[in-house]
Scaffold this motif. Sequence first.
Motif, PDB file in Angstrom:
ATOM      1  N   THR A  75      33.186  57.228  46.718  1.00 15.41           N
ATOM      2  CA  THR A  75      32.401  56.042  47.048  1.00 15.41           C
ATOM      3  C   THR A  75      33.168  54.803  46.619  1.00 15.41           C
ATOM      4  O   THR A  75      33.765  54.786  45.549  1.00 15.41           O
ATOM      5  N   VAL A  76      33.122  53.795  47.467  1.00 17.88           N
ATOM      6  CA  VAL A  76      33.686  52.490  47.129  1.00 17.88           C
ATOM      7  C   VAL A  76      32.560  51.469  47.224  1.00 17.88           C
ATOM      8  O   VAL A  76      31.862  51.400  48.232  1.00 17.88           O
ATOM      9  N   VAL A  77      32.371  50.725  46.149  1.00 20.32           N
ATOM     10  CA  VAL A  77      31.416  49.621  46.154  1.00 20.32           C
ATOM     11  C   VAL A  77      32.255  48.357  46.289  1.00 20.32           C
ATOM     12  O   VAL A  77      33.040  48.027  45.408  1.00 20.32           O
ATOM     13  N   TRP A  78      32.100  47.685  47.416  1.00 19.93           N
ATOM     14  CA  TRP A  78      32.941  46.533  47.758  1.00 19.93           C
ATOM     15  C   TRP A  78      32.149  45.254  47.582  1.00 19.93           C
ATOM     16  O   TRP A  78      31.190  44.998  48.311  1.00 19.93           O
ATOM     17  N   LEU A  79      32.561  44.442  46.612  1.00 17.68           N
ATOM     18  CA  LEU A  79      31.965  43.124  46.407  1.00 17.68           C
ATOM     19  C   LEU A  79      32.746  42.132  47.259  1.00 17.68           C
ATOM     20  O   LEU A  79      33.746  41.572  46.835  1.00 17.68           O
ATOM     21  N   ALA A 131      43.784  38.005  51.909  1.00 17.61           N
ATOM     22  CA  ALA A 131      44.655  39.181  52.017  1.00 17.61           C
ATOM     23  C   ALA A 131      43.978  40.417  51.447  1.00 17.61           C
ATOM     24  O   ALA A 131      44.052  41.508  52.027  1.00 17.61           O
ATOM     25  N   ARG A 132      43.319  40.281  50.305  1.00 14.36           N
ATOM     26  CA  ARG A 132      42.639  41.422  49.697  1.00 14.36           C
ATOM     27  C   ARG A 132      41.514  41.902  50.612  1.00 14.36           C
ATOM     28  O   ARG A 132      41.324  43.088  50.813  1.00 14.36           O
ATOM     29  N   ARG A 133      40.791  40.968  51.175  1.00 12.55           N
ATOM     30  CA  ARG A 133      39.688  41.332  52.069  1.00 12.55           C
ATOM     31  C   ARG A 133      40.197  42.112  53.277  1.00 12.55           C
ATOM     32  O   ARG A 133      39.639  43.136  53.664  1.00 12.55           O
ATOM     33  N   ARG A 134      41.292  41.627  53.872  1.00 10.94           N
ATOM     34  CA  ARG A 134      41.866  42.311  55.030  1.00 10.94           C
ATOM     35  C   ARG A 134      42.365  43.710  54.663  1.00 10.94           C
ATOM     36  O   ARG A 134      42.194  44.660  55.424  1.00 10.94           O
ATOM     37  N   GLU A 135      42.969  43.827  53.490  1.00  7.39           N
ATOM     38  CA  GLU A 135      43.473  45.135  53.080  1.00  7.39           C
ATOM     39  C   GLU A 135      42.338  46.128  52.861  1.00  7.39           C
ATOM     40  O   GLU A 135      42.412  47.283  53.288  1.00  7.39           O
ATOM     41  N   VAL A 136      41.283  45.703  52.203  1.00  8.07           N
ATOM     42  CA  VAL A 136      40.158  46.604  51.971  1.00  8.07           C
ATOM     43  C   VAL A 136      39.529  46.984  53.311  1.00  8.07           C
ATOM     44  O   VAL A 136      39.215  48.156  53.550  1.00  8.07           O
ATOM     45  N   GLU A 137      39.380  46.017  54.192  1.00  2.96           N
ATOM     46  CA  GLU A 137      38.813  46.308  55.513  1.00  2.96           C
ATOM     47  C   GLU A 137      39.665  47.340  56.261  1.00  2.96           C
ATOM     48  O   GLU A 137      39.133  48.274  56.870  1.00  2.96           O
ATOM     49  N   ARG A 138      40.975  47.179  56.188  1.00  4.51           N
ATOM     50  CA  ARG A 138      41.891  48.120  56.842  1.00  4.51           C
ATOM     51  C   ARG A 138      41.722  49.524  56.257  1.00  4.51           C
ATOM     52  O   ARG A 138      41.610  50.501  56.975  1.00  4.51           O
ATOM     53  N   ARG A 152      29.169  47.858  51.072  1.00  4.86           N
ATOM     54  CA  ARG A 152      29.762  46.523  51.149  1.00  4.86           C
ATOM     55  C   ARG A 152      28.674  45.475  50.963  1.00  4.86           C
ATOM     56  O   ARG A 152      27.710  45.425  51.716  1.00  4.86           O
ATOM     57  N   PHE A 153      28.870  44.655  49.936  1.00  3.86           N
ATOM     58  CA  PHE A 153      27.904  43.616  49.630  1.00  3.86           C
ATOM     59  C   PHE A 153      28.546  42.251  49.797  1.00  3.86           C
ATOM     60  O   PHE A 153      29.594  41.975  49.230  1.00  3.86           O
ATOM     61  N   GLY A 154      27.896  41.381  50.572  1.00  9.00           N
ATOM     62  CA  GLY A 154      28.441  40.063  50.881  1.00  9.00           C
ATOM     63  C   GLY A 154      27.949  38.953  49.972  1.00  9.00           C
ATOM     64  O   GLY A 154      28.420  37.824  50.053  1.00  9.00           O
ATOM     65  N   HIS A 155      26.992  39.271  49.102  1.00  9.73           N
ATOM     66  CA  HIS A 155      26.451  38.261  48.199  1.00  9.73           C
ATOM     67  C   HIS A 155      25.900  38.964  46.958  1.00  9.73           C
ATOM     68  O   HIS A 155      25.383  40.082  47.055  1.00  9.73           O
TER      69      HIS A 155
END
Length: 166
Positions: A75-79, A131-138, A152-155
Amino acid sequence: MGVTGAGKSTLAQTLSSRLGLPYHEMDALYFNGPDWAINNKVTEDVSRLTAEPRWIIDSLGYPEVRDLLWDRADTVVWLDYPKRVIMPRVLRRSIRRTVTREVLFGGNRETWTDWLSREHPAWWAWSQHGARRREVERRVRDPRFTPLDTLRFGHPNDTSAWLASL
């Protein structure tokens, strides 16, 4: 997962406490000496910790262990917070650490001189956000990692609501 200042360590500590899982701070594993010396056994240390069936690590970001962590995580929790959320947090934290001379990983401290470096957390959070956001998305979309459950949490409010539901 998230950029510097997102609240990864705080969330990981909270999850560790609530779920009864062992928590490991990536920065403490990565930096082990003065002048931000990098632990030359970080891959070995992380490999040993993640061989256990249950664990939480507050970052999947350092290049030496990135693939290892992504391979072993379930599991990855993405802030995935915007800069307007991240920057006040990282600035407050760095000012506090600098003023109080808080001892960090490997006995290091943030200093006023450090603020002039591109490696300083405030500069790093600002410059590496996209850059970090793009890498995690990839990585999240990479078929090798699609078995990963990604939250994935946006706020911060979204993260708080999820935590309240645990």
